[in-house]
Design a protein around this motif. Structure first.
Motif, PDB file in Angstrom:
ATOM      1  N   ASN A 158     -33.832 -16.823 110.292  1.00 20.35           N
ATOM      2  CA  ASN A 158     -35.050 -16.259 109.709  1.00 20.35           C
ATOM      3  C   ASN A 158     -36.288 -17.060 110.108  1.00 20.35           C
ATOM      4  N   ARG A 159     -36.267 -17.612 111.318  1.00 16.82           N
ATOM      5  CA  ARG A 159     -37.423 -18.252 111.931  1.00 16.82           C
ATOM      6  C   ARG A 159     -37.574 -17.673 113.336  1.00 16.82           C
ATOM      7  N   TRP A 160     -38.798 -17.324 113.705  1.00 12.53           N
ATOM      8  CA  TRP A 160     -38.970 -16.678 115.006  1.00 12.53           C
ATOM      9  C   TRP A 160     -38.546 -17.593 116.148  1.00 12.53           C
ATOM     10  N   TYR A 161     -38.640 -18.911 115.962  1.00 11.06           N
ATOM     11  CA  TYR A 161     -38.292 -19.814 117.059  1.00 11.06           C
ATOM     12  C   TYR A 161     -36.790 -19.959 117.245  1.00 11.06           C
ATOM     13  N   VAL A 162     -35.956 -19.363 116.356  1.00 11.34           N
ATOM     14  CA  VAL A 162     -34.527 -19.360 116.626  1.00 11.34           C
ATOM     15  C   VAL A 162     -34.220 -18.532 117.862  1.00 11.34           C
ATOM     16  N   LEU A 163     -35.101 -17.580 118.169  1.00 11.18           N
ATOM     17  CA  LEU A 163     -34.899 -16.745 119.354  1.00 11.18           C
ATOM     18  C   LEU A 163     -35.038 -17.546 120.636  1.00 11.18           C
ATOM     19  N   LEU A 164     -35.731 -18.687 120.585  1.00 11.54           N
ATOM     20  CA  LEU A 164     -35.864 -19.533 121.769  1.00 11.54           C
ATOM     21  C   LEU A 164     -34.518 -20.131 122.167  1.00 11.54           C
ATOM     22  N   PHE A 165     -33.599 -20.252 121.228  1.00  9.62           N
ATOM     23  CA  PHE A 165     -32.266 -20.751 121.538  1.00  9.62           C
ATOM     24  C   PHE A 165     -31.317 -19.624 121.940  1.00  9.62           C
ATOM     25  N   LEU A 166     -31.660 -18.395 121.588  1.00  5.01           N
ATOM     26  CA  LEU A 166     -30.766 -17.262 121.823  1.00  5.01           C
ATOM     27  C   LEU A 166     -31.063 -16.537 123.128  1.00  5.01           C
ATOM     28  N   TYR A 167     -32.332 -16.289 123.407  1.00  4.93           N
ATOM     29  CA  TYR A 167     -32.687 -15.502 124.582  1.00  4.93           C
ATOM     30  C   TYR A 167     -32.279 -16.134 125.908  1.00  4.93           C
ATOM     31  N   PRO A 168     -32.312 -17.472 126.053  1.00  3.58           N
ATOM     32  CA  PRO A 168     -31.862 -18.030 127.342  1.00  3.58           C
ATOM     33  C   PRO A 168     -30.428 -17.674 127.708  1.00  3.58           C
ATOM     34  N   THR A 169     -29.574 -17.341 126.736  1.00  2.90           N
ATOM     35  CA  THR A 169     -28.219 -16.893 127.073  1.00  2.90           C
ATOM     36  C   THR A 169     -28.246 -15.582 127.846  1.00  2.90           C
ATOM     37  N   LEU A 170     -29.337 -14.828 127.741  1.00  4.13           N
ATOM     38  CA  LEU A 170     -29.486 -13.572 128.477  1.00  4.13           C
ATOM     39  C   LEU A 170     -30.297 -13.737 129.751  1.00  4.13           C
ATOM     40  N   THR A 171     -31.277 -14.641 129.750  1.00  3.96           N
ATOM     41  CA  THR A 171     -32.212 -14.730 130.868  1.00  3.96           C
ATOM     42  C   THR A 171     -31.821 -15.767 131.916  1.00  3.96           C
ATOM     43  N   VAL A 172     -31.281 -16.902 131.491  1.00  7.03           N
ATOM     44  CA  VAL A 172     -30.995 -17.984 132.439  1.00  7.03           C
ATOM     45  C   VAL A 172     -29.961 -17.579 133.495  1.00  7.03           C
ATOM     46  N   PRO A 173     -28.836 -16.917 133.156  1.00  2.96           N
ATOM     47  CA  PRO A 173     -27.870 -16.577 134.212  1.00  2.96           C
ATOM     48  C   PRO A 173     -28.451 -15.683 135.294  1.00  2.96           C
ATOM     49  N   PHE A 174     -29.169 -14.632 134.903  1.00  2.01           N
ATOM     50  CA  PHE A 174     -29.724 -13.734 135.912  1.00  2.01           C
ATOM     51  C   PHE A 174     -30.821 -14.419 136.716  1.00  2.01           C
ATOM     52  N   ALA A 175     -31.660 -15.191 136.049  1.00  4.80           N
ATOM     53  CA  ALA A 175     -32.698 -15.929 136.776  1.00  4.80           C
ATOM     54  C   ALA A 175     -32.073 -16.918 137.755  1.00  4.80           C
ATOM     55  N   THR A 176     -30.981 -17.545 137.365  1.00  6.95           N
ATOM     56  CA  THR A 176     -30.290 -18.468 138.260  1.00  6.95           C
ATOM     57  C   THR A 176     -29.742 -17.735 139.469  1.00  6.95           C
ATOM     58  N   TRP A 177     -29.166 -16.551 139.241  1.00  5.85           N
ATOM     59  CA  TRP A 177     -28.622 -15.765 140.346  1.00  5.85           C
ATOM     60  C   TRP A 177     -29.715 -15.401 141.355  1.00  5.85           C
ATOM     61  N   ILE A 178     -30.888 -15.057 140.883  1.00  7.55           N
ATOM     62  CA  ILE A 178     -31.992 -14.733 141.778  1.00  7.55           C
ATOM     63  C   ILE A 178     -32.464 -15.969 142.539  1.00  7.55           C
ATOM     64  N   MET A 179     -32.569 -17.099 141.831  1.00  6.97           N
ATOM     65  CA  MET A 179     -33.169 -18.288 142.425  1.00  6.97           C
ATOM     66  C   MET A 179     -32.223 -19.017 143.367  1.00  6.97           C
ATOM     67  N   ILE A 180     -30.924 -18.848 143.190  1.00  3.09           N
ATOM     68  CA  ILE A 180     -29.981 -19.578 144.044  1.00  3.09           C
ATOM     69  C   ILE A 180     -30.192 -19.233 145.509  1.00  3.09           C
ATOM     70  N   GLY A 181     -30.404 -17.949 145.797  1.00  2.00           N
ATOM     71  CA  GLY A 181     -30.600 -17.554 147.192  1.00  2.00           C
ATOM     72  C   GLY A 181     -31.811 -18.217 147.821  1.00  2.00           C
ATOM     73  N   TYR A 182     -32.894 -18.345 147.062  1.00  3.08           N
ATOM     74  CA  TYR A 182     -34.098 -18.983 147.587  1.00  3.08           C
ATOM     75  C   TYR A 182     -33.917 -20.493 147.716  1.00  3.08           C
ATOM     76  N   PHE A 183     -33.383 -21.106 146.686  1.00  3.20           N
ATOM     77  CA  PHE A 183     -33.221 -22.556 146.724  1.00  3.20           C
ATOM     78  C   PHE A 183     -32.215 -22.979 147.786  1.00  3.20           C
ATOM     79  N   ALA A 184     -31.200 -22.150 148.013  1.00  3.74           N
ATOM     80  CA  ALA A 184     -30.212 -22.500 149.030  1.00  3.74           C
ATOM     81  C   ALA A 184     -30.793 -22.440 150.438  1.00  3.74           C
ATOM     82  N   SER A 185     -31.844 -21.648 150.643  1.00  2.92           N
ATOM     83  CA  SER A 185     -32.464 -21.547 151.968  1.00  2.92           C
ATOM     84  C   SER A 185     -33.393 -22.711 152.270  1.00  2.92           C
TER      85      SER A 185
END
Length: 299
Positions: A158-185
């Protein structure tokens, strides 16, 4: 004989080329037909939302043509934009989305480029977490935060900042998948040389990786922002107080009272809530497409 053979073959070739041209024309016509059908199917809901948002409650409930506005009004927009409650929803959504973007991109950089003890295991765990549906993941997460509150007294539910701990479980994996190709080059010698020269990992990220991987960075940022802005299940479960709600949940809970639906303001709030992602995609769509395609093929 050769001239006759050429003359006989000529009309056949012309007929063949002509039939190919007709086939191409029909294929083009069918393509436009299905494109128009898809566009109509996609655009009719937001058009209906816009029409409804310009109506009063009396006109919405009246037995008139739902696709026409007889007495257009901006009262729904004025009421929402001058409501402190709605502005609070908007502010909470903006804060959560921006901070999650700030968290997700460096986390993706760390998982895709930095090597430390347990990095491979952590990266694998993050990707496996992304495969679990939200409807299954929020139950153990809720129990974890409840147990943390009992053990430490730290209240996150019941605090809006609890979402800061929850949303990265959805965003970090996909963002990592996108960035790996660039960082690997990017050759590893560049960041090794930067570290030898005394640069920190943060300086290496901002001065070397970000300029080179800008399309992938923009694609990851757009994705993280969109997911955070439109997420409904997590804020519905983990926040209940009106001042802690984000926009998707706040619109539903505040504008639906029992069996009374304020459709005019609901449609208005949905349109206003869709405006930030729409503007981002309108101006950065080319970068987003480039980031998805190149990030998936580089390396």
């Amino acid at each position: 004989m050769s001239t006759l053979a050429i003359d006989k073959a000529g009309p056949r070739r012309k007929v063949k080329y002509g039939s190919m041209s007709r086939d191409r024309v029909w294929a083009l016509r069918w393509s436009y037909f299905f494109l128009a059908l898809f566009a109509a199917f996609s655009l009719l809901p937001p058009i209906y939302m816009l029409i409804t948002s310009l109506k009063t409650s009396a006109e919405i409930s009246a037995a008139t043509n739902p696709w026409w506005v007889y007495h257009p009004t901006l009262s729904n927009y004025i009421e929402l934009l001058t409501s402190n409650q709605f502005l609070r929803f908007f502010w909470n959504s903006a804060m959560v989305s921006i901070i999650v973007v700030i968290i997700s991109v460096p986390a993706a950089f760390a998982l895709s480029r930095m090597k430390f003890w347990g990095s491979a295991t952590l990266a694998t765990g993050v990707f496996l977490t992304y495969l679990i549906p939200d409807t299954l993941l929020f139950l153990p997460l809720f129990k974890m935060f409840a147990m943390l509150s009992d053990l430490t007294g730290i209240q996150l539910i019941n605090r809006w900042y609890v979402l800061l701990f929850l949303y990265p479980t959805l965003t970090v994996p996909f963002a990592t998948w996108i960035m790996i190709g660039y960082f690997a080059s990017i050759p590893k010698e560049l960041d090794e040389a930067a570290l030898i020269d005394g640069a920190s990992w943060l300086q290496t990220l901002t001065r070397i990786f970000i300029p080179v991987a800008l399309p992938g960075l923009i694609a990851a940022t757009i994705f993280a922002f969109t997911v955070s802005w439109a997420q409904f299940l997590y804020p519905l479960v983990f926040t209940t107080s009106t001042d802690q709600l984000v926009m998707p949940v706040g619109i539903i809970t505040s504008l639906i009272k029992g069996d009374v639906f304020n459709w005019g303001q609901i449609m208005t709030g949905a349109l206003l809530g869709a405006a930030p992602p729409l503007l981002i995609y309108a101006f950065l769509m080319d970068y987003y497409i480039a980031g998805l395609t190149a990030g998936a093929t580089k390396g």
